[in-house]
Design a protein around this motif. Structure first.
Motif, PDB file in Angstrom:
ATOM      1  N   GLU A  83     122.682  29.309  39.142  1.00  0.00           N
ATOM      2  CA  GLU A  83     123.198  28.029  39.954  1.00  0.00           C
ATOM      3  C   GLU A  83     123.781  28.142  41.344  1.00  0.00           C
ATOM      4  OE1 GLU A  83     123.819  23.739  39.840  1.00  0.00           O
ATOM      5  OE2 GLU A  83     122.610  24.933  38.512  1.00  0.00           O
ATOM      6  N   LYS A  84     124.651  29.234  41.467  1.00  0.00           N
ATOM      7  CA  LYS A  84     125.279  29.393  42.684  1.00  0.00           C
ATOM      8  C   LYS A  84     124.421  29.576  43.796  1.00  0.00           C
ATOM      9  CE  LYS A  84     129.690  30.714  41.084  1.00  0.00           C
ATOM     10  NZ  LYS A  84     130.848  31.591  40.971  1.00  0.00           N
ATOM     11  N   TYR A  85     123.040  30.555  43.433  1.00  0.00           N
ATOM     12  CA  TYR A  85     122.121  31.072  44.403  1.00  0.00           C
ATOM     13  C   TYR A  85     121.173  29.841  44.716  1.00  0.00           C
ATOM     14  CZ  TYR A  85     118.651  33.666  46.577  1.00  0.00           C
ATOM     15  OH  TYR A  85     117.944  34.261  47.540  1.00  0.00           O
ATOM     16  N   ILE A  86     120.733  29.115  43.786  1.00  0.00           N
ATOM     17  CA  ILE A  86     120.265  27.872  44.304  1.00  0.00           C
ATOM     18  C   ILE A  86     120.942  26.821  45.245  1.00  0.00           C
ATOM     19  CG2 ILE A  86     119.198  25.718  43.429  1.00  0.00           C
ATOM     20  CD1 ILE A  86     117.221  27.765  42.550  1.00  0.00           C
ATOM     21  N   ASN A  87     122.226  26.587  44.862  1.00  0.00           N
ATOM     22  CA  ASN A  87     123.045  25.799  45.651  1.00  0.00           C
ATOM     23  C   ASN A  87     123.030  26.486  47.213  1.00  0.00           C
ATOM     24  OD1 ASN A  87     123.510  23.745  43.871  1.00  0.00           O
ATOM     25  ND2 ASN A  87     125.209  24.789  43.261  1.00  0.00           N
ATOM     26  N   HIS A  88     123.029  27.954  47.170  1.00  0.00           N
ATOM     27  CA  HIS A  88     123.239  28.592  48.492  1.00  0.00           C
ATOM     28  C   HIS A  88     121.914  28.312  49.319  1.00  0.00           C
ATOM     29  CE1 HIS A  88     124.196  31.753  51.329  1.00  0.00           C
ATOM     30  NE2 HIS A  88     122.897  32.153  51.094  1.00  0.00           N
ATOM     31  N   ILE A  89     120.772  28.619  48.529  1.00  0.00           N
ATOM     32  CA  ILE A  89     119.482  28.273  49.342  1.00  0.00           C
ATOM     33  C   ILE A  89     119.564  26.815  49.951  1.00  0.00           C
ATOM     34  CG2 ILE A  89     117.045  28.509  48.988  1.00  0.00           C
ATOM     35  CD1 ILE A  89     117.310  30.759  47.053  1.00  0.00           C
ATOM     36  N   MET A  90     119.729  25.885  48.937  1.00  0.00           N
ATOM     37  CA  MET A  90     119.746  24.378  49.261  1.00  0.00           C
ATOM     38  C   MET A  90     120.399  24.390  50.588  1.00  0.00           C
ATOM     39  SD  MET A  90     119.369  22.622  45.788  1.00  0.00           S
ATOM     40  CE  MET A  90     119.129  21.018  46.189  1.00  0.00           C
ATOM     41  N   LYS A  91     121.927  24.753  50.647  1.00  0.00           N
ATOM     42  CA  LYS A  91     122.686  24.711  51.808  1.00  0.00           C
ATOM     43  C   LYS A  91     122.058  25.124  53.207  1.00  0.00           C
ATOM     44  CE  LYS A  91     126.861  23.520  48.930  1.00  0.00           C
ATOM     45  NZ  LYS A  91     127.934  24.162  48.592  1.00  0.00           N
ATOM     46  N   THR A  92     121.516  26.485  52.770  1.00  0.00           N
ATOM     47  CA  THR A  92     121.118  27.097  54.023  1.00  0.00           C
ATOM     48  C   THR A  92     119.944  26.408  54.582  1.00  0.00           C
ATOM     49  OG1 THR A  92     121.793  29.483  52.958  1.00  0.00           O
ATOM     50  CG2 THR A  92     120.084  29.376  54.730  1.00  0.00           C
ATOM     51  N   LEU A  93     118.819  26.023  53.722  1.00  0.00           N
ATOM     52  CA  LEU A  93     117.859  25.305  54.318  1.00  0.00           C
ATOM     53  C   LEU A  93     118.041  23.921  54.976  1.00  0.00           C
ATOM     54  CD1 LEU A  93     115.293  26.029  51.568  1.00  0.00           C
ATOM     55  CD2 LEU A  93     115.318  27.149  53.603  1.00  0.00           C
ATOM     56  N   SER A  94     119.030  23.168  54.442  1.00  0.00           N
ATOM     57  CA  SER A  94     119.396  22.126  54.741  1.00  0.00           C
ATOM     58  C   SER A  94     120.034  21.857  56.037  1.00  0.00           C
ATOM     59  CB  SER A  94     120.434  20.950  53.623  1.00  0.00           C
ATOM     60  OG  SER A  94     121.741  21.761  53.723  1.00  0.00           O
ATOM     61  N   ILE A  95     120.525  23.066  56.763  1.00  0.00           N
ATOM     62  CA  ILE A  95     121.118  23.205  57.876  1.00  0.00           C
ATOM     63  C   ILE A  95     120.120  23.505  58.949  1.00  0.00           C
ATOM     64  CG2 ILE A  95     123.376  23.526  57.264  1.00  0.00           C
ATOM     65  CD1 ILE A  95     123.180  26.384  58.120  1.00  0.00           C
ATOM     66  N   LEU A  96     118.934  23.820  58.658  1.00  0.00           N
ATOM     67  CA  LEU A  96     117.690  24.030  59.571  1.00  0.00           C
ATOM     68  C   LEU A  96     117.208  22.857  60.174  1.00  0.00           C
ATOM     69  CD1 LEU A  96     116.385  27.220  57.580  1.00  0.00           C
ATOM     70  CD2 LEU A  96     117.780  27.326  59.548  1.00  0.00           C
ATOM     71  N   PRO A  97     116.876  22.637  61.451  1.00  0.00           N
ATOM     72  CA  PRO A  97     116.347  21.511  62.022  1.00  0.00           C
ATOM     73  C   PRO A  97     114.923  21.202  61.559  1.00  0.00           C
ATOM     74  CG  PRO A  97     116.481  23.330  63.785  1.00  0.00           C
ATOM     75  CD  PRO A  97     117.194  23.736  62.377  1.00  0.00           C
ATOM     76  N   ASN A  98     114.129  22.318  61.274  1.00  0.00           N
ATOM     77  CA  ASN A  98     112.956  22.039  60.465  1.00  0.00           C
ATOM     78  C   ASN A  98     112.879  21.557  59.331  1.00  0.00           C
ATOM     79  OD1 ASN A  98     112.923  24.286  62.796  1.00  0.00           O
ATOM     80  ND2 ASN A  98     110.809  23.944  62.951  1.00  0.00           N
ATOM     81  N   VAL A  99     113.728  21.774  58.688  1.00  0.00           N
ATOM     82  CA  VAL A  99     113.877  21.337  56.996  1.00  0.00           C
ATOM     83  C   VAL A  99     114.097  19.605  56.935  1.00  0.00           C
ATOM     84  CG1 VAL A  99     114.581  21.621  54.847  1.00  0.00           C
ATOM     85  CG2 VAL A  99     114.274  23.523  56.312  1.00  0.00           C
ATOM     86  N   LEU A 100     113.141  18.903  56.721  1.00  0.00           N
ATOM     87  CA  LEU A 100     113.552  17.599  56.827  1.00  0.00           C
ATOM     88  C   LEU A 100     114.008  17.014  55.473  1.00  0.00           C
ATOM     89  CD1 LEU A 100     109.961  16.573  58.071  1.00  0.00           C
ATOM     90  CD2 LEU A 100     111.915  16.780  59.490  1.00  0.00           C
ATOM     91  N   ALA A 101     114.108  17.597  54.218  1.00  0.00           N
ATOM     92  CA  ALA A 101     114.435  17.294  53.296  1.00  0.00           C
ATOM     93  C   ALA A 101     114.398  18.639  52.089  1.00  0.00           C
ATOM     94  CB  ALA A 101     113.791  16.198  52.440  1.00  0.00           C
ATOM     95  N   VAL A 102     115.379  18.739  51.239  1.00  0.00           N
ATOM     96  CA  VAL A 102     115.407  19.798  50.155  1.00  0.00           C
ATOM     97  C   VAL A 102     116.046  19.158  49.184  1.00  0.00           C
ATOM     98  CG1 VAL A 102     116.448  21.887  49.745  1.00  0.00           C
ATOM     99  CG2 VAL A 102     116.393  21.345  51.867  1.00  0.00           C
ATOM    100  N   ALA A 103     115.254  19.288  47.968  1.00  0.00           N
ATOM    101  CA  ALA A 103     115.508  18.888  46.515  1.00  0.00           C
ATOM    102  C   ALA A 103     115.424  19.958  45.448  1.00  0.00           C
ATOM    103  CB  ALA A 103     114.620  17.795  46.307  1.00  0.00           C
TER     104      ALA A 103
END
Length: 160
Positions: A83-103
């Motif tokens: 759970e912590k790792y999935i949340n970490h990946i989601m947060k990491t991806l969500s701050i990248l300008p090329n990532v429009l959405a993460v779910a």
């Protein structure tokens, strides 16, 4: 499920098309009194149907290459860390300008909508930013070549 009548739907359609329309313009297009349109819009806002007015960025700022990226992570030995790792990946991806959405997709996977100005840069971004994340089990890239419905979503999600 929220119930809307024909007038509410007509007002919402016009505002989705152009949120800059004045109450007078909406009333004129719908052949209704301004007071009725004003009252309906106020009620739509109070009921949480209209949350805010925003813009959809035009073609010039939208990515020309877009893909859905399915990411599945390895289940760690201590499953509580998943759970912590999935949340970490989601947060990491969500701050990248090329990532429009993460779910989140399933217990051990997520989906990202990514975009770039061309296919080559998109693939490079995926290879150098997503595929290099540690302990990934699977990364599947699904290019989106033509959006028949929902194309404005890209213009809404693009960061400036």
């Amino acid at each position: 499920m929220v119930q809307l009548d024909d007038l509410d739907r007509a007002i919402l359609r016009l505002l989705k098309e152009d949120a800059r329309l004045t109450i007078s313009e909406i009333a004129e297009r719908l052949n209704r009194p301004e007071s009725t349109v004003h009252f309906r819009i106020k009620k739509l806002q109070e009921r949480g149907i209209i949350d805010r007015y925003t813009i959809v960025l035009g073609e010039a700022l939208r990515p020309k290459a877009v893909a859905l990226v399915y990411i599945q992570v390895e289940t760690p030995i201590i499953e509580d860390f998943l759970e912590k790792y999935i949340n970490h990946i989601m947060k990491t991806l969500s701050i990248l300008p090329n990532v429009l959405a993460v779910a989140r997709s399933t217990k051990d996977s997520l989906v990202a909508l990514v975009g770039e100005e061309n296919e080559e840069k998109l693939n490079k971004f995926i290879d150098e930013t997503i595929r290099v994340l540690p302990t990934l089990k699977r990364v599947e890239v699904i290019p989106l070549t033509e959006l028949v419905n929902g194309g404005d979503v890209i213009g809404f999600l693009v960061r400036v």
